[in-house]
Design a protein around this motif. Sequence first.
Motif, PDB file in Angstrom:
ATOM      1  N   CYS A  80       0.863  -1.071   0.059  1.00 33.48           N
ATOM      2  CA  CYS A  80       0.128  -0.034   0.111  1.00 33.48           C
ATOM      3  C   CYS A  80       0.836   1.318  -0.053  1.00 33.48           C
ATOM      4  O   CYS A  80       1.588   1.328   0.757  1.00 33.48           O
ATOM      5  CB  CYS A  80      -1.215  -0.014   1.278  1.00 33.48           C
ATOM      6  SG  CYS A  80      -2.315  -1.248   1.224  1.00 33.48           S
ATOM      7  N   HIS A  96      -8.310  -0.168  -6.975  1.00 32.75           N
ATOM      8  CA  HIS A  96      -8.006   0.062  -5.716  1.00 32.75           C
ATOM      9  C   HIS A  96      -7.050   1.198  -5.406  1.00 32.75           C
ATOM     10  O   HIS A  96      -5.800   0.797  -5.706  1.00 32.75           O
ATOM     11  CB  HIS A  96      -7.780  -1.288  -4.942  1.00 32.75           C
ATOM     12  CG  HIS A  96      -7.520  -1.202  -3.435  1.00 32.75           C
ATOM     13  ND1 HIS A  96      -8.604  -0.629  -2.643  1.00 32.75           N
ATOM     14  CD2 HIS A  96      -6.325  -1.306  -2.757  1.00 32.75           C
ATOM     15  CE1 HIS A  96      -8.011  -0.907  -1.279  1.00 32.75           C
ATOM     16  NE2 HIS A  96      -6.784  -1.151  -1.218  1.00 32.75           N
ATOM     17  N   VAL A  97      -7.188   1.930  -4.572  1.00 36.36           N
ATOM     18  CA  VAL A  97      -6.236   3.126  -3.886  1.00 36.36           C
ATOM     19  C   VAL A  97      -6.382   3.052  -2.695  1.00 36.36           C
ATOM     20  O   VAL A  97      -7.429   3.045  -1.728  1.00 36.36           O
ATOM     21  CB  VAL A  97      -6.623   4.326  -4.424  1.00 36.36           C
ATOM     22  CG1 VAL A  97      -5.740   5.546  -3.834  1.00 36.36           C
ATOM     23  CG2 VAL A  97      -6.574   4.620  -5.905  1.00 36.36           C
ATOM     24  N   PRO A  99      -6.316   3.796   1.380  1.00 35.29           N
ATOM     25  CA  PRO A  99      -6.453   4.989   2.337  1.00 35.29           C
ATOM     26  C   PRO A  99      -5.102   5.213   3.229  1.00 35.29           C
ATOM     27  O   PRO A  99      -5.276   6.135   3.865  1.00 35.29           O
ATOM     28  CB  PRO A  99      -7.763   4.820   2.922  1.00 35.29           C
ATOM     29  CG  PRO A  99      -7.956   3.319   3.206  1.00 35.29           C
ATOM     30  CD  PRO A  99      -6.879   2.586   1.974  1.00 35.29           C
ATOM     31  N   PHE A 326     -14.998  -5.236  -0.808  1.00 32.34           N
ATOM     32  CA  PHE A 326     -14.080  -4.783  -1.619  1.00 32.34           C
ATOM     33  C   PHE A 326     -14.152  -5.683  -2.785  1.00 32.34           C
ATOM     34  O   PHE A 326     -14.404  -6.898  -3.056  1.00 32.34           O
ATOM     35  CB  PHE A 326     -12.631  -5.402  -0.952  1.00 32.34           C
ATOM     36  CG  PHE A 326     -12.409  -4.704   0.251  1.00 32.34           C
ATOM     37  CD1 PHE A 326     -12.227  -3.072   0.446  1.00 32.34           C
ATOM     38  CD2 PHE A 326     -12.934  -5.412   1.545  1.00 32.34           C
ATOM     39  CE1 PHE A 326     -11.944  -2.767   1.738  1.00 32.34           C
ATOM     40  CE2 PHE A 326     -12.594  -4.667   2.728  1.00 32.34           C
ATOM     41  CZ  PHE A 326     -12.252  -3.371   2.892  1.00 32.34           C
TER      42      PHE A 326
END
Lengths: 492, 488
Positions: A80, A96-97, A99, A326
Amino acid sequence: MTKSVFDTRDSIRAGELTATAAAEDALRQVEQVNPQLDAATEILREEALEQAAELDRRLESGEEPGPLAGVPFTVKSNICTLYGRTTAASRIIENHVSPYEATAVRRLREAGAVCVAKTNLDEFGMGSSTENSSIKITKNPWETNHVPGGSSGGAAALCSATRGMLHLGSDTGGSIRQPAAYCGVTGLKPTYGRVSRYGLLAFASSLDQIGPLQHSALECALVLEAMAGVDEMDCTSRNVEVKDYVESASRDISGMRLGIAPELFPEGVDSEVRERVEQAIEVLRGLGAEVKEVSLPNARYANPAYVLVSAAEASSNLARYDGVHFGHRTKEAEDLVALYKSSRAEGFGPEVKRRIMIGAFVLSSGYYDAFYLKALKVRKLIRQDFETALGEVDAVVCPTSPITAFPIGERMDDPMKLYAVDVLTVPANLASLPALSLPCGLSGDGLPIGMQLYGRAMEDDVVLRIANAFQSETEHHLQAPPVNAWGGGGEA
Amino acid sequence: MCAEKKLDPLENSAYEAVVGLEVHVQLNTRTKMFCRCENRFGAEPNTNVCPVCLGWPGALPYANREAIEQSLRAVLACGCEVGEFSKFDRKNYYYPDLPKGYQISQYDQPLGLGGQVDFLLDGEKAGVRLTRIHLEEDAGKNTHVAGRPVSFVDLNRAGTPLLEIVTEPDISSAAEAGAFLRNLRLIMLYLGVSDCNMEEGSLRCDVNVSIRPKGAQHLETRAEIKNLNSFNFIEKALHYEVSRQIDLKERGEEVVQETRLYDPERDETRSMRGKEAEHDYRYFPEPDLTPVTFTREQLEDIRSSLPELPAARLQRYTSELGLEDYPADLLVRDHEAAIFFDACIELYPKARSAANWILNSLKEEANSRKTGISSLGLEPGRFVDLVKAVDDGVVSSQKGREVLKPMLESDKPVAEIISELGLEQISDDSELREQVEKVLSEHPGPVEDVRAGKKNSVNFLVGQVMKETRGKANPGKVAEMIGEILSA
């Protein structure tokens, strides 16, 4: 043209190079080789330059921006980062990014390093060729018809073809070391618990570890030093002193005892590979190391145990990609169960599905004891084997992979054939030990060959030290692949 | 016990019920089980969350030591055996309220094994054995909207620590299940590990029920009723389910193993899923967490720090303080009342007076404000001043209750309130005698009756005196004085 990460770092410190110029150079290198290699999944030009400019402001105002100020780095796409997508090269989370950012990434960023790209991998780290990426197939810079290895194939290929950057990969069964070997770079899988896993998209939690792929053991030591250490967000990270790895890796190795286990030179090892590794061992002997034979009687069961344990954990770790919370959600579904089934069927690639099915099967009631539990017992035996062997020697030496990089497509139809290339790397993950792969020459076809070093738990410095001693004596790690960012062959 | 009690289906029946409970107790730790989010009820949906409890890719759990310690308190208080090694496992299943696709729970090495909870059932001693107590994380909450094709998921509750207490099938009636559960709840309240608020779901219960011919030893096929969240529902659901199973057997049909849901509106249980749909949860050790270990010393520290539990407190109230069983039990059942009572008797050792005042007047005030005694904000010292004033005859017990209200509304000393309201008893005998003689002269009829031996008329005359003095006279003393005067 800077050569090593140390050069980049020192030039910026000395004010001879700005962080912006370093980032520009790194971006240029990635942009130059990526059309041929498909190694980066995303090049983060804008964000990187913004960060570099900020660093330059801080450098100018005399602030201390950290020990890696301005050094560019890349991150495997299953780790990430705050900018750039963290897709694990899977369709199921293709946009998907995250957080939040992984602890390892945060530590590099806080040390002043600048993330310039995310790199390709086999979907969720499952594979040994990067052919299982849902995005694209990465090519080996030494021979673009060949795989770069996997799953950190993007990082390995990019490392090989560029200079002056840090590259983070992850290793569950050899995913740093095997591509490092295939691309002629140095890759370290640290001791389990040495580097926080927080922010690494889990494949198999008890085996996964983040580590560096670099041009030298010293560069690896530098990255390890920056990101190692206990993390309250990962309770499997261990509270053991973080050494000055660069310093300890620089010491000589005279009197060190090296073990050779016949079980790690099995029949399937290619003769050229065997030869190069044996020559490398002779070099180490010449540097003052003692070499003796040790025994790892259960190592031959490592691969099946690995397949079962990793698949079992993966089947659970990947449950969250269910189309509800997700991941890709199917367009049509009659009810909740159909939604789960279709979303997952559409989102995951074939290898991931295969492992989820194996994992769910070996954990299901009636099969647990025969498969999963037995695999755990084998794991324990392998651990004990290494404890015994590493009681007699400081490190065990063996090839990283039985073969060199293979042609793209060659092993895709036969998963057992593909799993077989992991046979020499998976024991390190099962035994939670540090292991490093370093280049020790080329095959007759001009493909790199990797030698592997296994060390005792939390003695990552020992394998780094042996590798550095070898690299101080030889030039294999300096050889450049035909595809490279400085346009020349031979030495970088 | 329950408001509308149905006839017990087991009365005069050839069957007996075999019941085991799985009780879920939400711990009141400061933070959630595996992350640092606050552990609280009632926030806006999906605001009390973080990457860990949302199960974001890459996030990892980190065990909350406070939750483990609270669980150990419960485990030790229930007499469970504690291993020195315990671990977490993953329970794998798909549901929208479960973001990771697995629940972190404990499978084969729970925190506590065995144990027993003792209680009184209709005045008789009873006990239920425990199978185990384990710690797990709670799921979120799904809300289904009637008539609309949507469901809402609130993950504020996801990851909050939950203790699961599993009993042996020792229970044979709804009343026994209720009594056990009330007692278990009390233990948790005494330990301070949960607020056990059933309306907010911090105490919930699954009930396993089967029936068998009276006196039989074997176990027959059971049904499981999920997620009951009131004592009333538990008893009603048990009554319904036992009747249903008796009816089935009487008709020659078999009970099938299944999960059922209790519908309070229709007062019935309905099949939720059958055995063929029962999950294989594929439990395996949670690789993201290290095992839970503790030393004997740590366990002993926790054991020695346990508070006095309900059974011990009841014993102390009756045998040491000399309270009757009934008021003692009432105090023990209301933890706040018991704490207040103990504080009072520290200051004023007349336990019976304190108990009476708490159980009658103070609880009434609390009830009318729909709150507990602790929320009244009354200092035990001021309360004791009132009890003392009554015991010493400064104010009558009747007027004493009038003093309580203003005491709750201001911080004025009790004596000041009494005198402001002019409620002091007439302590001057000559003043009282004046009033008594006045009443006697105004009511010659009743006076004659008293002289003729009619006792009721004494009460009438006392009443008249009380009226004249606006309640400030001590009625006992008045009666005494009337007797003296009339017999003179």
